[in-house]
Scaffold this motif. Structure first.
Motif, mmCIF file in Angstrom:
data_model
loop_
_atom_site.group_PDB
_atom_site.id
_atom_site.type_symbol
_atom_site.label_atom_id
_atom_site.label_comp_id
_atom_site.label_asym_id
_atom_site.label_seq_id
_atom_site.Cartn_x
_atom_site.Cartn_y
_atom_site.Cartn_z
ATOM 1 N N TYR A 143 42.674 61.309 -18.518
ATOM 2 C CA TYR A 143 43.215 60.842 -19.374
ATOM 3 C C TYR A 143 43.291 61.896 -20.221
ATOM 4 N N ASP A 144 43.895 63.108 -20.785
ATOM 5 C CA ASP A 144 43.891 63.924 -21.872
ATOM 6 C C ASP A 144 43.661 63.559 -22.928
ATOM 7 N N ILE B 239 46.675 63.687 -26.275
ATOM 8 C CA ILE B 239 47.773 62.676 -25.594
ATOM 9 C C ILE B 239 47.093 61.804 -26.426
ATOM 10 N N THR B 240 46.149 60.950 -25.634
ATOM 11 C CA THR B 240 45.737 59.775 -26.150
ATOM 12 C C THR B 240 45.998 59.708 -27.367
ATOM 13 N N SER C 89 49.009 59.026 -29.230
ATOM 14 C CA SER C 89 49.493 58.240 -29.359
ATOM 15 C C SER C 89 49.170 57.213 -29.844
ATOM 16 N N GLY D 101 49.699 60.677 -21.258
ATOM 17 C CA GLY D 101 48.336 61.474 -21.687
ATOM 18 C C GLY D 101 47.744 61.573 -19.848
ATOM 19 N N ARG E 221 46.646 61.713 -15.573
ATOM 20 C CA ARG E 221 46.183 62.795 -15.043
ATOM 21 C C ARG E 221 45.925 62.620 -13.831
ATOM 22 N N GLY F 174 41.117 65.884 -16.528
ATOM 23 C CA GLY F 174 41.041 65.144 -17.666
ATOM 24 C C GLY F 174 40.288 63.949 -17.649
#
Length: 305
Positions: A79-80, A83-84, A87, A133, A135, A210
């Motif tokens: 996970y990025d 971006i997380t 959100s 987000g 990856r 990520g």
């Protein structure tokens, strides 16, 4: 190659935990919005903001916990962080727009539809931005019809929640509304996840990059969870929110206009030690005490005469 998607890798642990977090955020947010609507309430904007952050944090935490159970059997998932976290910001801002709109305009049909649509689209945006987000060594595809259904569920859930925020009175009805909100938000999430299919690249399947969900679990959840605990503390120390004493008071009938207020004023006028009926009877003539004093004065005048 098509990946094998599993949405419940930990069984019912993640769905139940996610549902409880959504319910917690919903109940706290609804109580805060209700507190802001009291006729003589102060810090209205502060209560609305607290409610927006509580609901947004609860929804986002629900999404993140539910994603812990999402895996692709043939590939790792990362996970990025940026971006997380973005959100989370989208969820709070969009929920805040809807809550402030309804909180200041009231439960009019136009305000509910507009605020519910904005909030529902914000919830859906939060969900799919969080998915963006992810990856992994492949690409994620969505079924358009199922995605549309998830957005409709989000809008309906948000509109219902906003209506409940300005209409529901009492702690037990608020708990019921919070449970309904948890069911709706969880239903939206898992409907959106049902639209997902993963297409992996080649046979080597390099790491997608990520951070793993487990490594992000602590840093990502500590902020929203701590805030929800603080919001819960604020709600618990406010006696009006805990007891709901003013929940059923009609704003159109303030205390000085409610039935019986006139009699109460007369009672204070004559004093608590003597009943008002001793001074004035139902017809407006003198009560027993007044009539007795008149008889005494007449007898005195007759004696002097």
């Amino acid at each position: 190659m098509r990946g094998t998607v599993e949405g419940f890798s930990y069984g019912f642990v993640t769905p139940v935990a996610a549902f409880l977090m959504a319910c917690l955020g919903g109940v706290l947010g609804l109580r805060c919005v209700l507190r802001s609507l009291r006729p003589h309430g102060s810090f209205r904007a502060g209560w609305l903001a607290l409610g927006a952050v509580a609901i947004g944090s609860g929804i986002w935490t629900m999404h993140f916990i539910a994603m812990l159970g999402f895996t692709v059997r043939e590939a790792p998932i990362g996970y990025d962080p940026a971006i997380t976290l973005a959100s989370l910001g989208v969820a709070i801002v969009m929920v805040g727009v809807g809550i402030f709109l309804v909180g200041h305009r009231g439960a009019t049909p136009m305000a509910l539809v507009t605020g519910g649509t904005i909030t529902g689209l914000g919830i859906a945006t939060m969900h799919y931005l969080g998915m963006a987000g992810m990856r992994l060594p492949g690409r994620i595809a969505y079924d358009t019809l199922t995605v549309t259904l998830s957005v409709v569920i989000a809008v309906v859930a948000a509109t219902s929640a906003l209506w409940a925020a300005v209409s529901v009175r009492g702690m037990l009805p608020t708990l019921a509304a919070g449970l309904g909100m948890g069911v709706a938000v969880s239903g939206m999430h898992y409907t959106g996840m049902a639209a997902v299919s993963v297409h992996l690249h080649g046979d080597g399947l390099p790491a997608g990059g990520g951070e793993s969900a487990t490594s992000l679990l602590g840093p990502m959840l500590v902020g929203p969870v701590v805030f929800l605990l603080l919001a819960g503390f604020v709600v618990m120390v406010d006696p009006l929110l805990v007891t709901g004493d003013d929940d059923h008071r009609d704003p159109a009938h303030p205390p000085h206009h409610r039935p019986g207020a006139a009699a109460e004023r007369h009672r204070h006028r004559y004093g608590d030690h003597r009943d008002y009926r001793d001074h004035r009877d139902d017809r407006g003539y003198g009560g027993p005490a007044v009539r007795a004093s008149r008889r005494v004065r007449r007898q005195e005048r007759a004696g002097r005469g």
